[in-house]
Design a protein around this motif. Structure first.
Motif, short mmCIF file in Angstrom:
data_model
loop_
_atom_site.label_atom_id
_atom_site.label_comp_id
_atom_site.label_asym_id
_atom_site.label_seq_id
_atom_site.Cartn_x
_atom_site.Cartn_y
_atom_site.Cartn_z
N GLN B 105 6.62 13.68 -31.27
CA GLN B 105 6.42 12.01 -31.25
C GLN B 105 7.29 11.51 -30.17
N CYS B 106 8.71 11.67 -30.39
CA CYS B 106 9.46 10.78 -29.27
C CYS B 106 9.65 11.82 -28.00
N GLY B 107 9.23 13.13 -28.22
CA GLY B 107 9.26 14.02 -27.24
C GLY B 107 10.75 14.55 -26.55
N PHE B 108 11.70 14.14 -27.40
CA PHE B 108 13.15 14.15 -26.85
C PHE B 108 13.59 15.67 -27.13
N CYS B 109 13.15 16.11 -28.28
CA CYS B 109 13.51 17.58 -28.57
C CYS B 109 12.65 18.46 -27.89
N THR B 110 11.50 18.11 -27.66
CA THR B 110 10.22 18.99 -27.16
C THR B 110 10.55 19.79 -26.09
N LEU B 143 16.48 21.24 -33.48
CA LEU B 143 16.21 20.13 -34.52
C LEU B 143 15.48 18.87 -33.65
N CYS B 144 14.64 18.60 -34.88
CA CYS B 144 13.71 17.54 -34.38
C CYS B 144 13.80 16.60 -35.62
N ARG B 145 14.31 15.26 -35.05
CA ARG B 145 14.37 14.10 -36.24
C ARG B 145 12.91 13.44 -36.49
N CYS B 146 11.78 13.68 -35.60
CA CYS B 146 10.62 12.87 -35.73
C CYS B 146 9.69 13.50 -36.45
N THR B 147 9.17 14.81 -36.38
CA THR B 147 7.92 15.31 -36.81
C THR B 147 8.12 16.01 -38.05
S1 FES Z 1 9.58 14.62 -31.35
FE1 FES Z 1 11.68 13.12 -31.71
S2 FES Z 1 13.15 14.56 -32.14
FE2 FES Z 1 11.42 15.81 -31.86
#
Ligand code: FES
Ligand code: FES
Lengths: 810, 180
Positions: B105-110, B143-147
């Motif tokens: 989603q946000c792509g930060f953890c990706t 960790l991923c906070r979005c998916t």
């Molecule tokens: S996609 Fe946002 S933290 Fe994993």
């Protein structure tokens, strides 16, 4: 033919750059910017006696050290109370840098700007601050006792007493055949995006303009705040939200001290300056949410009809109230859920404590409201020995009763009127999806294996798409590229895809030709922000309206050129065609050229628009009085009030009697957010919300000690769910009840997944253990303590027994 | 007063290219990659080794670049998310799978997930089955906070499918050229 795009689960367009490492997040910008570190308060409540920077000023590479004394003009004033409200009688906000006192651990006191962050931290360590320590107030009960005050001039620690009321609760409770009273608590948690906050600022001394990048949920409003606080004309400030690594509410708060201090320092130093929050800073100086204590009394009849509800809620808002009382308002209005109720009173006392501020985190007060109402429904069912689903059913607003007016005021200052929904059918779907009817067999099978199984459900209604407005701009370039801009920001919700789907459909262009921009004040200066599940509703409708304007203009020009009636034209795959005449076509790119009468040509295409080539009549000016050059449109969507989405979750949990470990055996979601732009994205939002709901129900706490120290301010100790903690599968059923309030019929979806998690899981644990659950979250050790306290008889506890005997006799 | 520390020049071999960086001993590998080499695909979510966003491959094995100093990385081959696609720019199977399955989603953890999964799949032959349970094991430390991880788990399986498909195609190509 242009393929139908609205409603299709297409893959996301933003992913192309994000999966190859080409996203651009805040800390990816400005490798040569000066770095910033803050000296933050180690104490929860203290007066600042002295700040000694002598150990740090002379360090090579340290460019500046700022304290409150250095702040000038509006910067020296308190931070704004963003959302004033008449009931917020004692608001209080901090300063960009502490002014003589601190009210929570983590409050910024000194700003150090150095060559890089490493050096800035070294220098910050050499700054000595002397404090006069005061007794901190931690927890709402301590705040209510008011033996100590967070702010000396607010001795009762109360910022606001908000009362929401209709009917006559006192009389209705007296007359009710049955009443039940209970107290329950819900712990603090936090948004906790994987990317912390961050700000980068660059001052252009020649242009006298400021460019700020902020990892924010509202770039337009950050811009306005910076302009006012830094005494700049707003046209000299541009604010851009780059790729943002998650928000979930915490980044809607603004201006954060750092959002003002970083640009302020950049101007003073004439250098690029950047601050990227580290994880500990995020824990102790951003924002938390959720913490409430709820005292509830409900009156009901023999069938389980809820006759009156009286809730007194203590809400912990932390040390300051920059975001007003939005969370209490939402809790006290959304508490009502999908139910009819004649007599209601909810008083929320919003209390100061010496802890980090509390501002909306995904759900924004709704999980607490849902917890209050749904646990009330469970209590009523248990007291009467009725099926919990049946008690809910009898109280539901029926599908033919919309619009349903609760006669309260919602968080947008507008009446709380539900626009549409079908709650009974949602409940029916949920029961099927989770296997509500067959559960006892499942429970027995688990019991035979020595495991305790329980089931619970929770329903909610969510006001989404709050105003006041959002806008959209759509422009077809002479190249054929379609630029779409909206002012609100994105933090992973797939706006570049969803808005492109809307525009592709409305305008009749291939989605590949569309480029969507969000959160950039250079491209769209009017916006509110991304919160309250509003982006799809607000900007979705705004870009649809803007696309319609472009379409109308394109058809008008094409009709002139092709000498046909507008009614005979259609746009397919970016080309205007005449119905029944396959030869007569005009691409939108050509219309874009023609829409802008030229004197000068630069290429073959632009020749068509020059003054000796144009088709226009001799009697008309090249640009008519009511027209303007360019093939573009701008429009705004401003709703009369919010649109109300709804949903229902049911969960089956298994508890291991030996370890008290909780496993989620099944998680079922029925969700109604009106028409779906992209089901894939909506499901992703639900998945993420459910995971956060599980985190809030079983793992996440902000472990403050009595001194106001956050004991678990790291990912090592704050237990955010990994994959091992989330349900292995989430069964989702969609129901689509379009909203009558907006042209696309959509409702918001962003927060839904998280709202009923704690309520449903609490109910399931209660059902599994036969022990009252009055606090969330509950980890294994708390469960163990509860079971031990209940003694051996817990499995035959009265309420559970009552429910089973009812089922047996049925 | 000077706090300036001793600087070390080390050669960092990242995604097949070796470049010198001059850093103090305490410079984190994550910072060197992101800010000295300006490869910002590698992200930093906690800087204490828990979230996995900063995961890069060190000689093919996943490591948390926030827990290493840049000077420790000399002599090792580092792969970041920017180096996962092949030389022709064809996406790595796991990149393709994340897009297909809405694994971000946000792509930060990706980037941390992509590198971790890419390394783990090397343990599997193309054609081998990666069960959901194994997939969860593979991503269990990130960790991923979005998916809510649902689609990330799916993407692991999908990535393996893509590897299998590609291997099949490569075999087919090989068979075709051998037959010629
Ligand atoms: S996609 Fe946002 S933290 Fe994993
Ligand atoms: S940033 Fe390295 S593990 Fe979190």
């Amino acid at each position: 033919m242009t393929t139908k795009l609205f409603g299709e689960p297409i893959v996301r367009r933003e992913d192309a750059r994000l999966i190859v490492g080409r996203g651009r997040y805040l800390d990816d910008i400005g490798h040569f910017a000066l770095g910033v570190a803050f000296v933050r308060s180690p104490h929860a409540n203290a007066r600042i006696i002295d700040i000694d920077v002598s150990g740090a000023v002379d360090i090579d590479g340290v460019h500046a050290i700022y304290t409150y004394e250095d702040l000038d003009g509006p910067m020296a004033q308190p931070l704004p109370v963003l959302i004033p409200h008449p009931d917020l009688t004692a608001p209080r906000t901090g300063y960009a840098l502490a002014n003589g006192s601190v009210s929570h651990v983590g409050e910024p006191i000194v700003m150090v700007v150095a060559d890089d962050r490493y050096l800035a931290e070294d220098a910050a360590e050499r700054i000595a601050v002397e404090y006069e320590f005061r007794t901190p107030v931690v927890g709402v009960e301590a705040a209510e006792r008011a033996e100590h005050a967070v702010h000396e001039d607010i001795p009762d620690n109360v910022a606001a007493r908000l009362v929401q009321e209709f009917g006559n609760v006192g009389a209705a409770l007296r007359d009710a055949p049955h009443t039940v009273s209970f107290t329950q608590t819900i712990e603090r948690s936090a948004s906790m995006p994987l990317e912390g906050k961050g700000v980068h600022a660059r001052w252009d001394a020649v242009d006298e303009s400021l460019r700020v990048y902020s990892s924010t949920q509202t770039s337009t409003s950050v811009r306005a705040a910076i302009a006012i606080k830094l005494d700049l004309s707003v046209d000299r400030v541009e604010v851009i939200a780059p790729d943002v690594g998650g928000g979930f509410g915490v980044k809607i708060v603004h201006p954060w001290p750092e959002e003002l201090l970083v640009p302020w320092a950049a101007i003073r130093l004439g250098r690029e300056v950047k601050w990227a929050e580290d994880r500990r800073e995020h824990f102790i100086s951003s924002a938390h949410e959720r913490g409430q204590l709820q005292r509830i009394t409900a009156g009901y009849d023999d069938e389980g009809r809820l006759l009156a509800l009286d809730a007194h809620i203590l809400h912990d808002h932390g040390a300051y109230t920059p975001y007003g009382i939005v969370v209490p308002i939402i809790t006290s209005t959304q508490l009502l859920g999908p139910y009819r109720l004649a007599n209601y009173r909810c008083q929320v006392d919003s209390m100061y404590t010496n802890t980090v501020i509390v501002t909306p985190y995904r759900g924004a007060g709704r999980p607490q409201g849902c917890f209050a109402m749904e646990r009330t429904m469970d209590r009523i069912a248990d007291e009467l020995g009725l099926d919990r689903a049946k008690v809910r059913e009898i109280n539901l607003i029926r599908a033919d009763e919309f619009p349903w007016d609760h006669h309260l005021m919602f968080q947008d200052g507008r009446p709380l009127i539900y626009d549409s929904g079908d709650y009974p059918s949602m409940l029916t779907k949920l029961r099927e999806l989770v296997g509500w009817e067959d559960f006892e067999a499942r429970r027995a099978a688990a019991a035979a294996r020595g495991r305790w199984l329980g089931i619970g459900m929770a329903l909610y209604v969510e006001g989404t798409g709050v105003g006041p407005y959002e806008g959209g701009h759509v422009q077809v370039l002479p190249s054929g590229k379609v630029l779409v801009s909206t002012g609100l920001t994105s933090q992973g919700q797939g706006h570049e895809t969803a808005f492109a789907q809307v525009v592709a459909q409305e305008l009749g262009v291939p989605i590949e030709d569309i480029e969507v921009h969000t959160g950039d004040t250079r491209r769209f200066a009017y916006a509110v922000g991304t919160f309250a599940s509003r982006a799809a509703v607000m900007s979705g409708n705004a870009v649809a309206l803007a696309a319609q304007a472009v379409r109308a203009k394109a058809l008008r020009i094409a009709a002139e050129v092709l000498e046909v009636d507008v009614a005979d034209l259609d746009i397919v795959d970016g080309v205007v065609g005449v119905r029944g005449d396959p030869g007569a076509v005009l691409p939108l790119a050509s219309i874009a050229v023609l829409s802008n009468p030229l004197r000068y040509a630069f290429d073959e295409a632009s020749k068509a628009a020059t003054q000796f080539a144009r088709f226009a009549s001799d009697e008309q000016p090249p640009v008519a009085d009511d027209d303007e050059p360019g093939l573009e449109g701008r429009d705004y969507y401003s709703p009369v009030r919010s649109t109300f989405a709804s949903g229902a979750h049911a969960v089956i949990v298994e508890v291991d009697p030996g370890t008290c470990a909780v496993t989620i055996e099944k998680y079922a979601v029925v969700h109604d957010c009106g028409r779906l732009i992209n089901p894939r994205i909506v499901e992703g939002q639900i998945h993420g919300g459910v995971a956060q709901g599980v985190g809030g129900a079983l793992y996440e706490v902000m472990a403050y000690d009595d001194m106001g120290q956050l004991q678990n301010a790291s990912f090592m100790d704050f237990l955010m769910p990994y994959v091992s903690e989330v349900p292995q599968r989430i069964d989702i059923g969609h129901q689509e009840t379009p909203s009558p309030l907006n042209p696309l019929g959509i409702k918001g979806a962003g927060e839904a997944g998280v709202i009923p998690g704690s309520a449903a899981i609490a109910a399931a644990l209660e059902d599994a253990l036969g022990i009252r659950i009055t606090q969330m979250p509950l980890g294994p050790s708390q469960l163990f303590d509860l079971i031990r306290a209940a003694g051996d008889g817990h499995a035959d506890h009265t309420f559970n027994h009552a429910r089973r005997s009812q089922e047996e006799s049925a | 007063m000077s706090l300036i520390e001793e600087q070390f020049t080390v050669s960092l071999s990242v995604n097949g290219t070796t470049r010198p960086v001059t850093v103090p001993a305490r410079r984190l590998l994550s910072d060197a990659i992101r800010h000295d080499l300006e490869l910002t695909g590698t992200h930093v979510g906690c800087e204490h080794g828990v979230c996995g966003a900063c995961t890069v491959l060190l000689d093919g094995a996943p490591v948390r670049s926030c827990l290493m100093f840049a000077v420790q990385a000399e002599g090792h081959a580092i792969t970041t998310v920017e180096g996962l696609a092949d030389a022709n720019g064809r996406l790595h199977p796991v990149q393709e799978a994340f897009r297909d399955c809405h694994g971000l989603q946000c792509g930060f953890c990706t980037p941390g997930f992509l590198t971790t999964i890419a390394a783990a799949l090397e343990e599997y032959e193309p054609g081998a089955d990666v069960s959901d349970e194994e997939a969860r094991e593979i991503v269990g430390g990130n960790l991923c906070r979005c998916t809510g991880y649902q689609n990330i788990v799916k993407a692991v399986g999908r990535a393996q499918e893509i590897r299998t498909e590609r291997a099949g195609r490569a075999d087919g190509d090989a068979a075709t050229s051998a037959g010629r």
